[in-house]
Design a protein around this motif. Structure first.
Motif, short mmCIF file in Angstrom:
data_model
loop_
_atom_site.label_atom_id
_atom_site.label_comp_id
_atom_site.label_asym_id
_atom_site.label_seq_id
_atom_site.Cartn_x
_atom_site.Cartn_y
_atom_site.Cartn_z
N GLY A 199 0.82 -1.21 0.00
CA GLY A 199 0.00 0.00 0.00
C GLY A 199 0.85 1.26 0.00
O GLY A 199 0.57 2.21 -0.75
N ASN A 200 1.89 1.27 0.81
CA ASN A 200 2.74 2.46 0.89
C ASN A 200 3.52 2.68 -0.41
O ASN A 200 3.60 3.81 -0.90
CB ASN A 200 3.71 2.35 2.06
N ALA B 112 1.08 3.88 -3.14
CA ALA B 112 0.60 5.25 -2.92
C ALA B 112 1.69 6.26 -3.27
O ALA B 112 1.41 7.30 -3.87
CB ALA B 112 0.15 5.43 -1.48
N HIS C 288 -7.62 10.47 -6.25
CA HIS C 288 -8.05 9.32 -5.47
C HIS C 288 -7.19 8.08 -5.70
O HIS C 288 -7.39 7.05 -5.05
CB HIS C 288 -9.51 8.98 -5.78
N GLY D 269 -4.10 7.42 -4.92
CA GLY D 269 -3.28 7.01 -3.77
C GLY D 269 -4.04 6.13 -2.80
O GLY D 269 -3.57 5.06 -2.41
N ALA D 270 -5.24 6.58 -2.43
CA ALA D 270 -6.06 5.77 -1.51
C ALA D 270 -6.55 4.50 -2.20
O ALA D 270 -6.60 3.43 -1.58
CB ALA D 270 -7.25 6.59 -1.03
N GLN E 54 -3.92 1.75 -2.22
CA GLN E 54 -3.77 1.13 -0.91
C GLN E 54 -4.87 0.09 -0.66
O GLN E 54 -4.59 -1.00 -0.18
CB GLN E 54 -3.77 2.18 0.19
N VAL E 55 -6.09 0.43 -1.02
CA VAL E 55 -7.19 -0.52 -0.84
C VAL E 55 -7.02 -1.71 -1.78
O VAL E 55 -7.23 -2.86 -1.38
CB VAL E 55 -8.55 0.17 -1.08
#
Length: 124
Positions: free
Chosen positions: A19-20, A23, A112, A114-115, A118-119
């Motif tokens: 995720g990091n 992002a 959106h 980046g988020a 992660q999801v």
């Protein structure tokens, strides 16, 4: 899972790394799109982010291997977790670099991405 309980101890590390990394890649792509506008292409971005993905994947896989091997023992567990970490990081960086372009193509706000990456990596 019973035979390799140590794998469960590192699931959050694997999910978090994906995720990091994704992002950060998405944010780098957004900065390029903002600065250069239409001059930025997906191909150009992947050419830039590809080597970064490979280097980070290898580096983080090595760090994961050392951490698992020296603190929790087991060559097999260390190898499995580190290979997983490497693949997850490379995949997430490629997805993170690509997602802003996909959102733009779908007429959605690329902020959106980046988020979203992660999801996506949490689900993957």
């Amino acid at each position: 899972v019973r035979e390799h309980l140590v794998l469960t101890l590192f699931l959050t590390m694997l999910v978090g790394a994906g995720g990091n990394a994704g992002a950060q890649s998405a944010m780098q792509t957004l900065q390029q799109i903002t600065a250069e506008g239409d001059a930025v292409s997906l191909r150009h971005t992947l050419k830039q982010q590809g080597p970064v993905a490979l280097w980070l994947g290898v580096l983080l896989a090595c760090m994961a291997w050392l951490r698992v091997y020296f603190f929790h023992g087991g060559l097999l567990n260390a190898t499995a977790i580190s290979l997983s970490c490497g693949v997850i990081v490379v995949t997430s960086i490629v997805i993170g670099a690509s997602l802003p372009f996909a959102l733009i193509r779908c007429h959605q706000d690329p902020v959106h991405s980046g988020a979203a990456v992660q999801v996506l990596m949490d689900l993957w």
